[in-house]
Design a protein around this motif. Structure first.
Motif, mmCIF file in Angstrom:
data_model
loop_
_atom_site.group_PDB
_atom_site.id
_atom_site.type_symbol
_atom_site.label_atom_id
_atom_site.label_comp_id
_atom_site.label_asym_id
_atom_site.label_seq_id
_atom_site.Cartn_x
_atom_site.Cartn_y
_atom_site.Cartn_z
ATOM 1 N N LEU A 183 -7.519 -16.460 17.561
ATOM 2 C CA LEU A 183 -8.017 -15.095 17.396
ATOM 3 C C LEU A 183 -8.862 -14.956 16.129
ATOM 4 O O LEU A 183 -9.902 -14.289 16.137
ATOM 5 C CB LEU A 183 -6.838 -14.118 17.362
ATOM 6 C CG LEU A 183 -6.120 -13.906 18.703
ATOM 7 C CD1 LEU A 183 -4.847 -13.099 18.498
ATOM 8 C CD2 LEU A 183 -7.034 -13.201 19.701
ATOM 9 N N HIS A 188 -11.125 -11.892 14.869
ATOM 10 C CA HIS A 188 -10.032 -10.919 14.756
ATOM 11 C C HIS A 188 -9.240 -11.136 13.467
ATOM 12 O O HIS A 188 -8.840 -12.257 13.153
ATOM 13 C CB HIS A 188 -9.090 -11.041 15.957
ATOM 14 C CG HIS A 188 -9.725 -10.750 17.274
ATOM 15 N ND1 HIS A 188 -9.886 -9.474 17.757
ATOM 16 C CD2 HIS A 188 -10.266 -11.583 18.195
ATOM 17 C CE1 HIS A 188 -10.485 -9.530 18.945
ATOM 18 N NE2 HIS A 188 -10.722 -10.804 19.228
ATOM 19 N N THR A 250 -7.435 -4.995 16.744
ATOM 20 C CA THR A 250 -8.391 -5.547 17.709
ATOM 21 C C THR A 250 -7.739 -6.595 18.597
ATOM 22 O O THR A 250 -8.343 -7.045 19.568
ATOM 23 C CB THR A 250 -9.588 -6.186 16.986
ATOM 24 O OG1 THR A 250 -9.134 -7.299 16.199
ATOM 25 C CG2 THR A 250 -10.270 -5.172 16.083
ATOM 26 N N ALA A 251 -6.510 -6.994 18.235
ATOM 27 C CA ALA A 251 -5.793 -7.989 19.039
ATOM 28 C C ALA A 251 -4.294 -7.795 18.875
ATOM 29 O O ALA A 251 -3.819 -7.337 17.824
ATOM 30 C CB ALA A 251 -6.187 -9.405 18.636
ATOM 31 N N GLN A 276 -11.790 -5.930 26.339
ATOM 32 C CA GLN A 276 -12.978 -5.325 25.722
ATOM 33 C C GLN A 276 -12.632 -4.521 24.462
ATOM 34 O O GLN A 276 -13.349 -4.573 23.459
ATOM 35 C CB GLN A 276 -13.697 -4.429 26.734
ATOM 36 C CG GLN A 276 -14.498 -5.184 27.781
ATOM 37 C CD GLN A 276 -13.612 -5.759 28.882
ATOM 38 O OE1 GLN A 276 -12.431 -5.442 28.944
ATOM 39 N NE2 GLN A 276 -14.194 -6.584 29.748
ATOM 40 N N GLN A 277 -11.545 -3.767 24.518
ATOM 41 C CA GLN A 277 -11.156 -2.965 23.365
ATOM 42 C C GLN A 277 -10.056 -3.610 22.527
ATOM 43 O O GLN A 277 -9.939 -3.341 21.332
ATOM 44 C CB GLN A 277 -10.696 -1.578 23.832
ATOM 45 C CG GLN A 277 -11.813 -0.746 24.443
ATOM 46 C CD GLN A 277 -11.278 0.520 25.077
ATOM 47 O OE1 GLN A 277 -10.740 0.512 26.171
ATOM 48 N NE2 GLN A 277 -11.432 1.623 24.363
ATOM 49 N N CYS A 278 -9.251 -4.440 23.156
ATOM 50 C CA CYS A 278 -8.164 -5.106 22.437
ATOM 51 C C CYS A 278 -7.822 -6.407 23.153
ATOM 52 O O CYS A 278 -7.524 -6.405 24.352
ATOM 53 C CB CYS A 278 -6.921 -4.206 22.367
ATOM 54 S SG CYS A 278 -5.543 -4.950 21.465
ATOM 55 N N SER A 279 -7.884 -7.517 22.438
ATOM 56 C CA SER A 279 -7.495 -8.809 23.014
ATOM 57 C C SER A 279 -5.971 -8.924 23.031
ATOM 58 O O SER A 279 -5.273 -8.334 22.196
ATOM 59 C CB SER A 279 -8.101 -9.955 22.202
ATOM 60 O OG SER A 279 -9.501 -10.001 22.367
ATOM 61 N N LYS A 340 -14.394 -12.353 21.791
ATOM 62 C CA LYS A 340 -14.822 -12.291 20.407
ATOM 63 C C LYS A 340 -14.914 -10.859 19.938
ATOM 64 O O LYS A 340 -15.271 -9.964 20.694
ATOM 65 C CB LYS A 340 -16.164 -12.990 20.228
ATOM 66 C CG LYS A 340 -16.107 -14.502 20.395
ATOM 67 C CD LYS A 340 -17.454 -15.139 20.119
ATOM 68 C CE LYS A 340 -17.382 -16.660 20.223
ATOM 69 N NZ LYS A 340 -18.693 -17.302 19.962
ATOM 70 N N GLN A 341 -14.591 -10.687 18.675
ATOM 71 C CA GLN A 341 -14.662 -9.356 18.068
ATOM 72 C C GLN A 341 -16.099 -9.099 17.594
ATOM 73 O O GLN A 341 -16.712 -9.950 16.986
ATOM 74 C CB GLN A 341 -13.692 -9.281 16.888
ATOM 75 C CG GLN A 341 -13.757 -8.010 16.089
ATOM 76 C CD GLN A 341 -13.451 -6.755 16.895
ATOM 77 O OE1 GLN A 341 -12.919 -6.857 17.987
ATOM 78 N NE2 GLN A 341 -13.823 -5.600 16.371
#
Length: 341
Positions: A183, A188, A250-251, A276-279, A340-341
């Protein structure tokens, strides 16, 4: 009398050349991983061994073709049932090659330590050739009773301090480290950890790995920012929801198999699009039908059962040698739940 299996037999059944089968068993390149896997699977089923495998067994004082069938027992409780099938599969695969058997044995949920000896006698536990102790019985007096048995034992868990036992386990420390590093490399840094961090030795190790991997990435972890409190209720899920909305990570790394689906569906209910919004990375025992193809460190649970069978035979043949602790490492599987962020 047992029929001697040759390379010709394997090649004939698989429709491959002898050269391909030989290269597969020796780990040489020149074929797909699927073909290599099929060769190994059939070799195990038919009991074929290479010269090097026979030499290794002989060095460990293990007979490759024993004349006595041994009976082993896998002792488990309800908490270990969700990965018991994989462990049993690995144990069966290895013992089948020697003609041995392994029997699952469930500890009654209300069994008290004072009742253990009578229960063990009733189940014939003391007459087994050896016992495998399933995970998720730690911090439990019953696990200590099992560790004190005067028969060969293999602990399928991280060993407690001062325990005189061999252990085989899939390496969750490495798994969590893989998850964090993957991550971080994808950009992230605001990563939320979800999972119990106290009740099991493996849970403690997961959390240690997370904090140390994040520190390596330059992020100091505040435990109060993460959904790690457990009180036996479903309150942890509400805590996760609150922590997610507060910190907007974000993850998310979900450290426990059975919590992965509730975490994913909570994110969906909150309108969060994964990835897309949070891994999302989850330490799944295996892929779950109710989840998308999950990005995850692969936990070699079946392989741990297979390796534990070897360790048991080695311990029986070498009762006076020092105890050994084996950790199996898996690879990281890139599914569809991180980006990817």
């Amino acid at each position: 009398m047992r029929k001697r299996i040759t390379l010709y037999d394997l090649a004939d059944q698989l429709g491959l050349t002898i050269q391909t089968v030989s290269k597969a068993l020796r780990g040489l390149p020149g074929m797909s991983e699927q073909t290599r896997s099929e060769v190994f699977k059939l070799a195990r089923e038919l009991g074929y061994m290479t010269k090097d495998q026979k030499v290794t067994l002989q060095q460990d004082l293990i007979s490759p073709y024993p004349v006595v069938q041994r009976r082993f027992v896998l002792v488990q409780n309800k908490q270990s049932l969700n990965f018991n099938r994989l462990l049993l599969q690995g144990l069966h695969e290895r013992f089948m090659e020697f003609g041995h058997t392994v029997q699952p044995l469930l500890i009654p949920p209300k069994l008290k330590p004072s009742q253990f000896n009578d229960w063990a006698e009733e189940q014939g536990l003391l007459y087994a050739e050896g016992v495998f102790i399933a995970p998720r019985m730690n911090f439990d007096l019953l696990e200590q009773k099992l560790l004190e048995l005067q028969i060969p034992r293999i602990l399928l868990n991280f060993p407690p301090p001062e325990s005189k036992v061999d252990s085989v386990i899939w390496d969750v420390y490495e798994a969590v480290y893989q998850a964090v590093r993957r991550l971080v490399r994808m950009g992230h840094r605001n990563i939320l950890y979800v999972g119990d961090t106290k009740d099991q030795r493996g849970f403690v190790i997961r959390w240690q790995a997370f904090t140390e991997a994040m520190k390596e990435a330059g992020v100091n972890v505040d435990p109060t920012d993460h959904a790690i409190e457990r009180d036996g209720s479903e309150g942890w899920l509400h805590d996760f929801e609150r922590k997610y909305q507060l910190h907007q990570p974000t993850a998310v790394i979900c450290g426990i198999d059975e919590e992965a689906a509730p975490v994913y569906h909570t994110l969906r209910r909150l309108g969060v699009n994964v990835p897309q919004q949070c891994s999302l990375v989850a330490l799944l025992n295996e892929q779950i039908d109710t989840l998308p193809l999950c990005s995850r460190p692969q936990l070699p649970i079946r392989e741990a059962g297979y390796r534990a069978a070897d360790r048991m035979l080695w311990r029986i043949a070498n009762p006076h040698l020092p105890f050994e602790h084996v950790r199996l490492q898996g690879d990281f599987f890139m599914g569809s739940t991180i980006q990817k962020q």
